[in-house]
Design a protein around this motif. Structure first.
Motif, PDB file in Angstrom:
ATOM      1  N   SER A  57       0.994  -1.185   0.209  1.00  0.00           N
ATOM      2  CA  SER A  57      -0.192  -0.632  -0.092  1.00  0.00           C
ATOM      3  C   SER A  57       0.900   1.251   0.227  1.00  0.00           C
ATOM      4  O   SER A  57       2.513   1.002   0.056  1.00  0.00           O
ATOM      5  CB  SER A  57      -0.827   0.168   1.224  1.00  0.00           C
ATOM      6  N   GLY A  58       0.353   2.345   0.098  1.00  0.00           N
ATOM      7  CA  GLY A  58       1.053   3.701  -0.688  1.00  0.00           C
ATOM      8  C   GLY A  58       1.542   4.079  -1.504  1.00  0.00           C
ATOM      9  O   GLY A  58       1.213   3.693  -2.697  1.00  0.00           O
ATOM     10  N   THR A  59       1.752   4.839  -2.026  1.00  0.00           N
ATOM     11  CA  THR A  59       2.232   5.583  -3.099  1.00  0.00           C
ATOM     12  C   THR A  59       3.764   6.252  -3.304  1.00  0.00           C
ATOM     13  O   THR A  59       4.288   6.830  -2.306  1.00  0.00           O
ATOM     14  CB  THR A  59       1.593   6.994  -3.478  1.00  0.00           C
ATOM     15  N   ILE A  60       3.661   5.831  -4.255  1.00  0.00           N
ATOM     16  CA  ILE A  60       5.335   6.500  -5.127  1.00  0.00           C
ATOM     17  C   ILE A  60       4.983   7.508  -6.218  1.00  0.00           C
ATOM     18  O   ILE A  60       5.017   6.964  -7.418  1.00  0.00           O
ATOM     19  CB  ILE A  60       6.660   5.156  -5.395  1.00  0.00           C
ATOM     20  N   VAL A  61       5.437   8.412  -6.313  1.00  0.00           N
ATOM     21  CA  VAL A  61       5.602   9.395  -7.023  1.00  0.00           C
ATOM     22  C   VAL A  61       6.966   9.703  -7.421  1.00  0.00           C
ATOM     23  O   VAL A  61       7.969  10.464  -7.028  1.00  0.00           O
ATOM     24  CB  VAL A  61       4.852  11.074  -7.137  1.00  0.00           C
ATOM     25  N   LEU A  62       7.142   9.449  -9.530  1.00  0.00           N
ATOM     26  CA  LEU A  62       8.479   9.643  -9.462  1.00  0.00           C
ATOM     27  C   LEU A  62       8.415  10.653 -10.788  1.00  0.00           C
ATOM     28  O   LEU A  62       8.254  10.717 -11.888  1.00  0.00           O
ATOM     29  CB  LEU A  62       9.245   8.253 -10.109  1.00  0.00           C
ATOM     30  N   ASP A  63       8.958  11.801 -10.359  1.00  0.00           N
ATOM     31  CA  ASP A  63       9.554  12.883 -11.348  1.00  0.00           C
ATOM     32  C   ASP A  63       7.903  12.628 -12.125  1.00  0.00           C
ATOM     33  O   ASP A  63       7.704  13.260 -13.300  1.00  0.00           O
ATOM     34  CB  ASP A  63      10.036  12.412 -12.750  1.00  0.00           C
ATOM     35  N   GLY A  64       6.799  13.156 -11.148  1.00  0.00           N
ATOM     36  CA  GLY A  64       5.423  13.178 -11.464  1.00  0.00           C
ATOM     37  C   GLY A  64       4.519  11.957 -11.886  1.00  0.00           C
ATOM     38  O   GLY A  64       2.926  12.065 -12.271  1.00  0.00           O
ATOM     39  N   ARG A  65       5.519  10.865 -12.347  1.00  0.00           N
ATOM     40  CA  ARG A  65       4.888   9.933 -12.565  1.00  0.00           C
ATOM     41  C   ARG A  65       5.008   8.329 -11.749  1.00  0.00           C
ATOM     42  O   ARG A  65       5.197   8.702 -10.342  1.00  0.00           O
ATOM     43  CB  ARG A  65       5.323   9.474 -14.074  1.00  0.00           C
ATOM     44  N   ASP A  66       4.272   7.004 -11.743  1.00  0.00           N
ATOM     45  CA  ASP A  66       4.119   6.169 -11.000  1.00  0.00           C
ATOM     46  C   ASP A  66       4.722   4.989 -11.537  1.00  0.00           C
ATOM     47  O   ASP A  66       4.721   4.225 -12.267  1.00  0.00           O
ATOM     48  CB  ASP A  66       2.211   5.790 -10.939  1.00  0.00           C
ATOM     49  N   PRO A  67       5.831   4.682 -10.477  1.00  0.00           N
ATOM     50  CA  PRO A  67       7.257   4.074 -10.877  1.00  0.00           C
ATOM     51  C   PRO A  67       6.791   2.338 -10.900  1.00  0.00           C
ATOM     52  O   PRO A  67       6.640   1.231 -11.900  1.00  0.00           O
ATOM     53  CB  PRO A  67       7.854   3.422 -10.535  1.00  0.00           C
ATOM     54  N   VAL A  68       5.799   2.298 -10.006  1.00  0.00           N
ATOM     55  CA  VAL A  68       4.644   1.103  -9.839  1.00  0.00           C
ATOM     56  C   VAL A  68       3.947   0.646 -10.927  1.00  0.00           C
ATOM     57  O   VAL A  68       3.835  -0.093 -11.677  1.00  0.00           O
ATOM     58  CB  VAL A  68       3.907   0.760  -8.566  1.00  0.00           C
ATOM     59  N   ALA A  69       2.898   1.739 -11.477  1.00  0.00           N
ATOM     60  CA  ALA A  69       2.572   1.211 -12.635  1.00  0.00           C
ATOM     61  C   ALA A  69       3.013   1.194 -14.049  1.00  0.00           C
ATOM     62  O   ALA A  69       3.015   0.421 -14.782  1.00  0.00           O
ATOM     63  CB  ALA A  69       1.053   2.459 -12.867  1.00  0.00           C
ATOM     64  N   ASP A  70       4.503   2.019 -13.890  1.00  0.00           N
ATOM     65  CA  ASP A  70       4.992   1.795 -15.136  1.00  0.00           C
ATOM     66  C   ASP A  70       6.550   1.352 -15.185  1.00  0.00           C
ATOM     67  O   ASP A  70       7.662   2.650 -15.260  1.00  0.00           O
ATOM     68  CB  ASP A  70       5.314   3.210 -15.627  1.00  0.00           C
ATOM     69  N   PRO A  71       6.964   0.550 -14.426  1.00  0.00           N
ATOM     70  CA  PRO A  71       8.321   0.045 -13.736  1.00  0.00           C
ATOM     71  C   PRO A  71       9.401   0.603 -15.178  1.00  0.00           C
ATOM     72  O   PRO A  71      10.583   0.282 -15.063  1.00  0.00           O
ATOM     73  CB  PRO A  71       8.671  -1.627 -13.445  1.00  0.00           C
ATOM     74  N   ALA A  72       8.987   0.002 -16.602  1.00  0.00           N
ATOM     75  CA  ALA A  72      10.012   0.432 -18.116  1.00  0.00           C
ATOM     76  C   ALA A  72      10.227   1.763 -17.250  1.00  0.00           C
ATOM     77  O   ALA A  72      11.521   2.018 -17.834  1.00  0.00           O
ATOM     78  CB  ALA A  72       9.177   0.304 -18.975  1.00  0.00           C
ATOM     79  N   TYR A  73       9.236   3.205 -17.493  1.00  0.00           N
ATOM     80  CA  TYR A  73       9.718   4.299 -17.493  1.00  0.00           C
ATOM     81  C   TYR A  73      10.808   4.668 -15.626  1.00  0.00           C
ATOM     82  O   TYR A  73      12.075   4.992 -16.343  1.00  0.00           O
ATOM     83  CB  TYR A  73       8.322   5.129 -16.912  1.00  0.00           C
ATOM     84  N   ALA A  74      10.342   3.396 -14.945  1.00  0.00           N
ATOM     85  CA  ALA A  74      10.725   3.738 -13.642  1.00  0.00           C
ATOM     86  C   ALA A  74      12.661   3.385 -14.157  1.00  0.00           C
ATOM     87  O   ALA A  74      13.530   3.870 -13.058  1.00  0.00           O
ATOM     88  CB  ALA A  74      10.542   2.956 -12.564  1.00  0.00           C
ATOM     89  N   ARG A  75      12.958   1.987 -14.641  1.00  0.00           N
ATOM     90  CA  ARG A  75      13.959   1.998 -15.237  1.00  0.00           C
ATOM     91  C   ARG A  75      14.962   2.723 -16.010  1.00  0.00           C
ATOM     92  O   ARG A  75      16.327   3.107 -15.877  1.00  0.00           O
ATOM     93  CB  ARG A  75      13.839   0.448 -15.366  1.00  0.00           C
ATOM     94  N   ARG A  76      14.366   3.509 -17.331  1.00  0.00           N
ATOM     95  CA  ARG A  76      15.111   4.603 -17.274  1.00  0.00           C
ATOM     96  C   ARG A  76      15.144   5.680 -17.035  1.00  0.00           C
ATOM     97  O   ARG A  76      16.259   5.780 -16.924  1.00  0.00           O
ATOM     98  CB  ARG A  76      13.638   5.802 -19.178  1.00  0.00           C
ATOM     99  N   VAL A  77      13.695   6.093 -15.405  1.00  0.00           N
ATOM    100  CA  VAL A  77      14.755   7.522 -15.169  1.00  0.00           C
ATOM    101  C   VAL A  77      15.643   7.104 -14.110  1.00  0.00           C
ATOM    102  O   VAL A  77      16.300   8.037 -13.351  1.00  0.00           O
ATOM    103  CB  VAL A  77      14.180   8.462 -14.603  1.00  0.00           C
TER     104      VAL A  77
END
Length: 314
Positions: A57-77
Motif C-alpha cells: 500500500s502507499g504511493t510512489i511518485v517519480l518525476d510526476g509519474r507512478d513507477p509501480v504502474a510503469d516499471p519500464a519508465y522507472a528503469r529509464r529514470v
C-alpha cells in the motif's frame, strides 16, 4: 520534488513488514543518506522505487509519474547500484561499464569518454582491462558504482556503494556522489558508514524496523539531541570515575573512558570542570567535540557501525 514516497508499506510472507507507513522525499541536486540497521527496509524501499517490487500500500511518485504502474519508465529514470556484487565473470570493468551505459541509451562516444573519466576518477584504470574473475572485491564494487552512474538518469540510488572499498577510494566515491548532485541528479545512498555519510549527505532519513525514526540535515539532528556536545575523558589508571556534574545530560563510563553529553550553553562549565580534573590528575586527558551523527543514530536504533561490522564478521 523528484521523488516522493507517501505511507509506503510492504508486507512479506506471514505479515513481516519491510516498510511500515514510510514517507520521504528527495529533490534534484540533493544527496539523501538512508541509514538503518540490517532489515530496516532500506533495500526494499529502493527496489520499489526502481519498479522491481510492488508495494502492499502507499504511493510512489517519480518525476510526476507512478513507477509501480510503469516499471519500464522507472528503469529509464533510475540508476540503481545493488548491494550484491555485479556479475563480472567474462568481462572487464571497461567492457561492463561501457555495456551498461549503452543499454541505458547513452551514445557510443559519450559512454566511452564517460567510462574513461570514471575509471580515472576512482583510480582503477590499471584494472580497466582485467577479467572480472581476477578482480578484488573492492575493485568489483567500484566497477559496479561506475556501471550505475555512467548514464545515471535523474535519480541515482546506491546501496552500500563503499562496502569492501579502501579508505582512499571511498573518498573518491563520495566525491563522485557530490558531483552527481551538482549535475542535477537526485541521489539516495544507503549506507551503514554513518561517519562517511555525515560528511557528504545533505539530509538523513533513519529507518528503524521499516519506519522513519527521524529525518533532517546532520546539523538539525545534532540540535535535536539532548546534549549537542560530547566531553570525553580518559581516566587516570587506578582513579575512580568522578561523580557526573549536575549539568550533564547523559553520562557513560566504559573502562578508563568517561563520556558526558553537554548542551552547547554548558561548554565553558564543562571545560572548566575537565581542566580541574586534569590538574588534580584524576583524568589523563579530555576533549570536547560536537556530538556525531553516529551517536544520534545509535540512540535511535541501538545499532552502531561497530555492531554492524561485528555482525558481518560473525
Amino acid at each position: 520534488m523528484l521523488l516522493r514516497v507517501d505511507n509506503l508499506t510492504k508486507i512479506y510472507g506471514r505479515g513481516a513488514r519491510a516498510n511500515d507507513d514510510l514517507s520521504l522525499q528527495v529533490g534534484e541536486g540533493e544527496v539523501l543518506g538512508l541509514l538503518g540497521h540490517n532489515g530496516a527496509g532500506k533495500t526494499t524501499l529502493l527496489n520499489q522505487v526502481a519498479g522491481l517490487a510492488r508495494p502492499t500500500s502507499g504511493t510512489i511518485v517519480l518525476d510526476g509519474r507512478d513507477p509501480v504502474a510503469d516499471p519500464a519508465y522507472a528503469r529509464r529514470v533510475c540508476a540503481l547500484q545493488l548491494q550484491a556484487q555485479a556479475p563480472l565473470t567474462g568481462v572487464t570493468p571497461r567492457q561492463a561499464i561501457d555495456m551498461l551505459g549503452r543499454i541505458r541509451g547513452g551514445r557510443r562516444q559519450r559512454v566511452r569518454e564517460r567510462t574513461g573519466q570514471l575509471l580515472a576518477a576512482l583510480d582503477i584504470t590499471e584494472w580497466a582491462d582485467t577479467p572480472g574473475e581476477k578482480l578484488s572485491g573492492g575493485v568489483r564494487r567500484l566497477t559496479a558504482f561506475c556501471m550505475a552512474v555512467v548514464e545515471p538518469g535523474r535519480l541515482v540510488m546506491l546501496d552500500e556503494p563503499t562496502n569492501d572499498v579502501d579508505p582512499v577510494r571511498r573518498r573518491l566515491i563520495w566525491q563522485q556522489v557530490r558531483q552527481l548532485a551538482a549535475d542535477g541528479c537526485a541521489v539516495v545512498v544507503v549506507t551503514h558508514n554513518v561517519t562517511e555519510a555525515e560528511r557528504s549527505v545533505d539530509r538523513v532519513v533513519v529507518l528503524d524496523h521499516g519506519r522513519v525514526a527521524t529525518t533532517g540535515t546532520p546539523v538539525e539532528l545534532r540540535r535535536r539531541a539532548s546534549g549537542d556536545l560530547r566531553l570525553e575523558l580518559t581516566l587516570t589508571p587506578g582513579v575512580a570515575a568522578p561523580e557526573p556534574p549536575s549539568w550533564a545530560t547523559r553520562t557513560t563510563v566504559r573502562g578508563q573512558h568517561m563520556v558526558i553529553s553537554v548542551a552547547s550553553a554548558g561548554a565553558p562549565q564543562a571545560i572548566a570542570w575537565a581542566q580541574h580534573l586534569h590538574a588534580s590528575e584524576s583524568v589523563a586527558q579530555f576533549v570536547l567535540n560536537p556530538i556525531s551523527l553516529e551517536e544520534i543514530y545509535v540512540g535511535l536504533t541501538g545499532t552502531s557501525e561497530e555492531d554492524h561490522d561485528a555482525a558481518l564478521a560473525a
